[in-house]
Design a protein around this motif. Structure first.
Motif, PDB file in Angstrom:
ATOM      1  N   ILE A  81       0.675  -1.054   0.019  1.00 40.08           N
ATOM      2  CA  ILE A  81      -0.233   0.331  -0.161  1.00 40.08           C
ATOM      3  C   ILE A  81       0.734   1.413   0.407  1.00 40.08           C
ATOM      4  N   GLY A  89      -1.151  11.741   4.532  1.00 39.44           N
ATOM      5  CA  GLY A  89      -1.539  11.909   6.142  1.00 39.44           C
ATOM      6  C   GLY A  89      -3.294  12.980   6.212  1.00 39.44           C
ATOM      7  N   GLY A  91      -5.701  10.427   5.065  1.00 44.60           N
ATOM      8  CA  GLY A  91      -6.370   9.502   5.034  1.00 44.60           C
ATOM      9  C   GLY A  91      -6.725   8.834   4.156  1.00 44.60           C
ATOM     10  N   ASN A 120       9.320   0.651   9.401  1.00 41.82           N
ATOM     11  CA  ASN A 120       8.728   1.400   9.333  1.00 41.82           C
ATOM     12  C   ASN A 120       7.225   2.147   9.201  1.00 41.82           C
TER      13      ASN A 120
END
Ligand SMILES: CC(C)(COP(=O)(O)OP(=O)(O)OC[C@H]1O[C@@H](n2cnc3c(N)ncnc32)[C@H](O)[C@@H]1OP(=O)(O)O)[C@@H](O)C(=O)NCCC(=O)NCCS
Length: 166
Positions: A81, A89, A91, A120
């Protein structure tokens, strides 16, 4: 479904024409393993129902690819992803997860899994945040140690398993 969706680009399943843009996002992500362009073509076609892209002004600005492991069909596994730098940032990654899970839950999927490297931080925040929003338990256990990768030149991957999901 969530606070983020009023400001989102369009979210839809990927198609073959998106594979090159997804591959390019992976190159630019700075933290993801790059698979071949051909692998992304397969993910955008045979696994399209288990993926999503975020499109803004005709540009792919985020993607999610994954699948249901054949031996654990109650699980949705997030392969990769990523969201373009300029769109982070907002959403978008949670919205991509929501979009795919809306398709997976009617198929009796109850768990979301991914593997994440310890360094990560954004990825940990995403998955732990997802578990928090879903009010679902979150388990972590070793997945793939470094010595399973060529020359051990890869950080250990830790499995995160979230669920059961409603
Ligand atoms: C990891 C990555 C995809 C996150 O994308 P993003 O769109 O910027 O994610 P956001 O920061 O907007 O979303 C995470 C937030 O959503 C929240 N969230 C998670 N699930 C949610 C949901 N269902 N509804 C609402 N919010 C949710 C989290 O709590 C987190 O909020 P916080 O930062 O305030 O704690 C992005 O940083 C990236 O592309 N990184 C490089 C590639 C990478 O490392 N990918 C992951 C490994 S495969």
């Amino acid at each position: 479904m969530h606070r983020t969706q009023q400001i989102l680009p369009t979210i839809r399943p990927p198609r073959a024409e998106d594979a090159t843009a997804i591959w390019s996002l992976v190159q630019k992500s700075g933290s993801l393993d790059s698979n071949s362009p051909y692998a992304y073509l397969l993910l955008c076609t045979d696994f399209s129902e288990a993926g999503a892209v975020a499109e803004a002004d005709g540009e792919i600005v985020g993607f999610l690819v994954g699948y249901r492991p054949p031996t654990r069909p109650e699980t949705y596994f997030v392969w990769q992803i990523a969201v373009a730098d300029a769109y982070r940032g907002r959403g978008i990654a949670p919205a991509l997860l929501d979009a795919v899970l809306d398709r997976m839950l009617p198929l009796e999927v109850k768990f979301l899994e991914a593997t994440v490297t310890a360094s990560n931080a954004a990825s940990w925040a995403l998955f732990r945040g997802f578990a928090r929003h879903a009010s679902a338990p979150c388990f972590e256990q070793p997945a793939f140690p470094s010595d399973l990768f060529p020359d051990g030149a890869h950080e250990e991957e830790v499995r995160i398993r979230i669920g059961p999901l409603d």
